[in-house]
Write a protein that holds these residues in place. Structure first.
Motif, PDB file in Angstrom:
ATOM      1  N   LEU A  68       4.730   6.973  10.854  1.00  0.00           N
ATOM      2  CA  LEU A  68       3.685   6.076  10.355  1.00  0.00           C
ATOM      3  C   LEU A  68       3.400   4.932  11.329  1.00  0.00           C
ATOM      4  CD1 LEU A  68       4.971   5.831   6.661  1.00  0.00           C
ATOM      5  CD2 LEU A  68       3.153   7.329   7.515  1.00  0.00           C
ATOM      6  N   GLY A  69       4.321   4.700  12.282  1.00  0.00           N
ATOM      7  CA  GLY A  69       4.114   3.671  13.301  1.00  0.00           C
ATOM      8  C   GLY A  69       4.150   2.261  12.744  1.00  0.00           C
ATOM      9  N   LYS A  70       3.723   1.309  13.560  1.00  0.00           N
ATOM     10  CA  LYS A  70       3.733  -0.100  13.166  1.00  0.00           C
ATOM     11  C   LYS A  70       2.604  -0.428  12.203  1.00  0.00           C
ATOM     12  CE  LYS A  70       5.847  -3.405  14.673  1.00  0.00           C
ATOM     13  NZ  LYS A  70       6.990  -4.021  13.942  1.00  0.00           N
ATOM     14  N   GLU A  71       1.458   0.222  12.415  1.00  0.00           N
ATOM     15  CA  GLU A  71       0.241  -0.122  11.665  1.00  0.00           C
ATOM     16  C   GLU A  71       0.102   0.666  10.364  1.00  0.00           C
ATOM     17  OE1 GLU A  71      -1.990  -2.519  12.934  1.00  0.00           O
ATOM     18  OE2 GLU A  71      -0.335  -2.794  14.367  1.00  0.00           O
ATOM     19  N   GLY A  72       0.808   1.784  10.275  1.00  0.00           N
ATOM     20  CA  GLY A  72       0.687   2.617   9.081  1.00  0.00           C
ATOM     21  C   GLY A  72      -0.556   3.493   9.125  1.00  0.00           C
ATOM     22  N   LEU A  73      -0.805   4.201   8.033  1.00  0.00           N
ATOM     23  CA  LEU A  73      -1.971   5.082   7.969  1.00  0.00           C
ATOM     24  C   LEU A  73      -3.173   4.325   7.428  1.00  0.00           C
ATOM     25  CD1 LEU A  73      -0.548   8.369   6.344  1.00  0.00           C
ATOM     26  CD2 LEU A  73      -0.840   7.881   8.765  1.00  0.00           C
ATOM     27  N   THR A  74      -4.347   4.665   7.933  1.00  0.00           N
ATOM     28  CA  THR A  74      -5.571   4.114   7.331  1.00  0.00           C
ATOM     29  C   THR A  74      -5.809   4.866   6.022  1.00  0.00           C
ATOM     30  OG1 THR A  74      -6.981   5.764   8.394  1.00  0.00           O
ATOM     31  CG2 THR A  74      -6.608   3.692   9.599  1.00  0.00           C
ATOM     32  N   TRP A  75      -6.632   4.303   5.152  1.00  0.00           N
ATOM     33  CA  TRP A  75      -6.954   4.945   3.876  1.00  0.00           C
ATOM     34  C   TRP A  75      -7.525   6.354   4.117  1.00  0.00           C
ATOM     35  CZ3 TRP A  75      -6.008   3.285  -1.095  1.00  0.00           C
ATOM     36  CH2 TRP A  75      -6.584   4.042  -2.111  1.00  0.00           C
TER      37      TRP A  75
END
Length: 346
Positions: free
Chosen positions: A326-333
């Motif tokens: 998921l990384g630092k930013e996470g998933l977009t909607w």
């Protein structure tokens, strides 16, 4: 220094309530024991274990009502009042988690006597306590012994066994996330712990048709996988081998859903989505869960599709120090919705 703490004895068999006495003697656990159980598990096996132990030890029992810090504190004070030398937890995840943390904080050993095979906490060093922020795990110590009575565990609803499969199968994506963190963040990685963890997942995938029967043999297969997962975590010195983005997703659902499903059920569904993100054969994960009768979509979890998407978008914030796909930013909607739709989760 790398410290590995493992259970000293693991017993797997039938009618083991009386065997608790022998385990305690072999491990020289001490005269005074506190038996923890839930309102239901007291009747299932708790009373019997307490009775067996009280023939040879000074045993007292306590009913635990949920994995909260309040209950942990209450058990700690009972341990101090009774000067207990050790604790035995007869129950599911919550009871075992409370015993784990209370015994760790009072520096006495604890024995795990699981009544369900629904998650890998039965042999691990990590305790999930609800009100410690968002229900994520705190580090404690693993049990000195695990006594798994197949007959007792088989009396639990089959749903719990299927959830156990979900928790074990999530090792597939957890190890992938761990490898990623190792490559990108230079995080410590143990090939041995990772192999043991993956082997457990592959075993349940291979034995799905035996597990679905809900027999004593089924229980044995799942319990062995759960214990191996716990041991893998002990070897790694963290929950990494068995907990990645799919677990963060499950913790996010615990926070968001009015009525969350079982931990293992949520992790199983999370594994389908995270496997897709990793480019793994997610269809095989879904197929295994289907075969054992575990949920594979939002509808079967009883959770609104919007909440599934929301959980995917906030999962990365649950344990920011834990690097995953998921990384630092996470998933977009949009990305979350697409992943959930492609995998048939929504």
């Amino acid at each position: 220094m790398h410290l590995m703490e493992l259970p000293r004895e693991v017993l797997l068999g039938e009618n083991l309530a009386g065997e608790t006495v022998n385990v305690a003697k072999r491990l020289k656990l001490g005269r005074r024991v506190l038996v923890l159980y839930g309102p239901k598990t007291k009747k299932i096996a708790g009373e019997e274990v307490e009775e067996s132990l009280s023939r040879e030890f000074e045993a007292s029992g306590v009913v635990v009502r949920g994995a909260t810090m309040e209950e942990v504190e209450r058990v700690i004070s009972v341990i101090r009042e009774t000067s207990a030398d050790w604790v035995i937890a007869v129950g599911g995840g919550s009871i075992i988690d409370v015993a784990k943390l209370a015994s760790y904080r009072t520096e006495i050993p604890f024995v795990s006597f699981p009544t369900t095979a629904s998650h890998d906490g039965i042999a691990s060093a990590n305790a999930s306590i609800k009100d410690l922020g968002s229900k994520t795990s705190v580090k404690a110590r693993p049990p000195v012994a695990v006594i798994a009575d197949v007959k007792v565990i088989k009396t639990a609803p089959y749903r719990y066994l299927a959830a156990g499969v979900g928790d074990i199968i999530s090792n597939l994506t957890a190890v992938r996330d761990w490898q990623l963190a190792h490559r990108i963040r230079g995080e410590y990685y143990s090939e041995y712990a990772a192999s043991l963890s993956l082997m457990s997942a592959k075993m349940v995938m291979k034995n799905a048709d035996i597990i679905r029967l809900g027999s004593e043999e089924s229980v044995r297969k799942v319990i062995k996988g759960l214990i191996s997962s716990g041991v893998a975590m002990s070897i790694a010195g963290s929950s990494r081998p068995a907990s990645g983005a799919e677990h963060l997703f499950s913790h996010a659902l615990d926070m968001l859903a009015p009525k969350p499903a079982l931990h293992g059920e949520q992790c199983g569904v999370g594994t389908i989505i995270i496997a897709y993100l990793h480019g793994l054969k997610w269809e095989r994960v879904r197929e295994t869960l289907k075969r054992v009768g575990a949920p594979t979509n939002a509808y079967e979890l009883g959770i609104d599709p919007e909440i599934i998407i929301k959980a995917l978008t906030i999962a990365h914030t649950i344990r920011p120090e834990r690097y995953t796909i998921l990384g630092k930013e996470g998933l977009t909607w949009e990305a979350a919705e697409k992943a959930a739709k492609i995998t048939g989760v929504i």
